[in-house]
Design an enzyme around this catalytic site. Structure first.
Site, PDB file in Angstrom:
ATOM      1  N   SER A  57       0.798  -1.220   0.000  1.00 14.67           N
ATOM      2  CA  SER A  57       0.000   0.000   0.000  1.00 14.67           C
ATOM      3  C   SER A  57       0.832   1.272   0.000  1.00 14.67           C
ATOM      4  O   SER A  57       0.360   2.319  -0.455  1.00 14.67           O
ATOM      5  CB  SER A  57      -0.940   0.005   1.209  1.00 14.67           C
ATOM      6  N   GLY A  94      -2.240  -4.241   1.108  1.00  9.43           N
ATOM      7  CA  GLY A  94      -2.390  -5.489   1.841  1.00  9.43           C
ATOM      8  C   GLY A  94      -1.447  -6.588   1.401  1.00  9.43           C
ATOM      9  O   GLY A  94      -1.459  -7.679   1.974  1.00  9.43           O
ATOM     10  N   ASN A 122       3.966  -5.735   5.699  1.00  8.21           N
ATOM     11  CA  ASN A 122       2.766  -6.416   6.189  1.00  8.21           C
ATOM     12  C   ASN A 122       3.107  -7.739   6.864  1.00  8.21           C
ATOM     13  O   ASN A 122       2.425  -8.152   7.817  1.00  8.21           O
ATOM     14  CB  ASN A 122       1.776  -6.642   5.043  1.00  8.21           C
ATOM     15  N   ASP A 205      -3.844   6.416  10.583  1.00  2.72           N
ATOM     16  CA  ASP A 205      -3.492   5.059  10.996  1.00  2.72           C
ATOM     17  C   ASP A 205      -2.055   4.953  11.494  1.00  2.72           C
ATOM     18  O   ASP A 205      -1.656   3.935  12.052  1.00  2.72           O
ATOM     19  CB  ASP A 205      -3.727   4.057   9.866  1.00  2.72           C
ATOM     20  N   HIS A 208       0.556   4.839   6.978  1.00  7.18           N
ATOM     21  CA  HIS A 208       0.667   5.275   5.584  1.00  7.18           C
ATOM     22  C   HIS A 208       1.029   6.758   5.507  1.00  7.18           C
ATOM     23  O   HIS A 208       0.386   7.589   6.152  1.00  7.18           O
ATOM     24  CB  HIS A 208      -0.640   5.016   4.845  1.00  7.18           C
TER      25      HIS A 208
END
Length: 237
Positions: A57, A94, A122, A205, A208
């Site tokens: 991402s 993801g 991730n 979050d 990012h």
């Protein structure tokens, strides 16, 4: 000279959409794929050189406009430097290293000049086994060298918070340098240097980057990428 921000062909787009439910990334991918023009087949001229960004991402530009993501900003730097490269953003929100290992063959149906590998974050955030992450990244590197032996490979190093324990975080950080040394590829020591953990440079979050964060990420990437683009391509053994 023209730098084109593109994604993947229609067949690959369908495969990516089916394996990812992130609606924003799907929208960005579809829009980019629709507007990107296929380069004409080379005749007397050399084929255009391509820099492919293969990641998750962060590469895809989650939460920002496509032109604000760091691959597009690299395209702007190329334009300013007068370097004729096509930028391909193959980021997928993801994505894990296992997912990247499964789809890398799709994005390498055409040769690339530079392959920027940005995966593993991730895996680390989910606490996946580090030997698996290492094997998957190695398999991706091996695939690139089989499909595009002339390509320069750049590995983007990543770091994670010590949520999974300090030893896990330390070993996670080390595996990137070890893989880069083993494979003799260029390493971006930490993709998010100056951005990770800085609240104003990240979205809500905390993971990012914001547009301002992406500008710093692009600077980190360009510091490693620019010298490569000034060297003649070499064929990997």
């Amino acid at each position: 000279m023209r730098t084109v921000l593109s994604l993947l062909s229609g067949a690959l787009l369908c495969a990516l959409v089916s394996c990812n439910s992130d609606s924003q990334t799907t929208t960005q991918t579809t829009a980019a794929a629709t507007t990107a023009a296929q380069p004409p087949k080379a005749t007397s001229k050399a084929a255009p050189q391509t820099i492919l960004f293969f990641g998750n991402s962060i590469t895809a530009g989650y939460g920002v406009e496509p032109e604000e993501a760091f691959p597009a900003l690299i395209g702007q730097k190329l334009d300013s430097a007068g370097l004729a490269y096509t930028i391909v953003n193959a980021g997928l929100s993801g994505e894990t290293t296992a997912g990247g290992r499964n789809r890398v063959g799709w994005v390498l149906r055409q040769p690339v000049s530079v392959f920027v590998l940005e995966l593993g974050g991730n895996d680390g955030l989910r606490g996946l086994p580090l030997p698996d992450t290492r094997r998957n990244l190695q398999a991706i590197i091996d695939t690139v060298r089989r499909r595009s032996p002339q390509a320069q490979i750049v590995l983007a190093g990543m770091q994670i918070p010590p949520n999974m324990g300090p030893d896990y975080a330390t070993q996670f950080k080390k595996l990137y340098a070890e893989l880069a040394q083993k494979n003799q590829v260029k390493l971006i020591p930490f993709l998010l240097e100056g951005v990770g953990g800085v609240r104003k440079l990240n979205q809500r979050d905390g993971i990012h980057p914001t547009p301002a964060g992406h500008r710093l990420v692009a600077r980190n990437v360009w510091a490693v990428l620019q010298p490569i683009l000034q060297q003649p391509a070499t064929v990997a053994p």
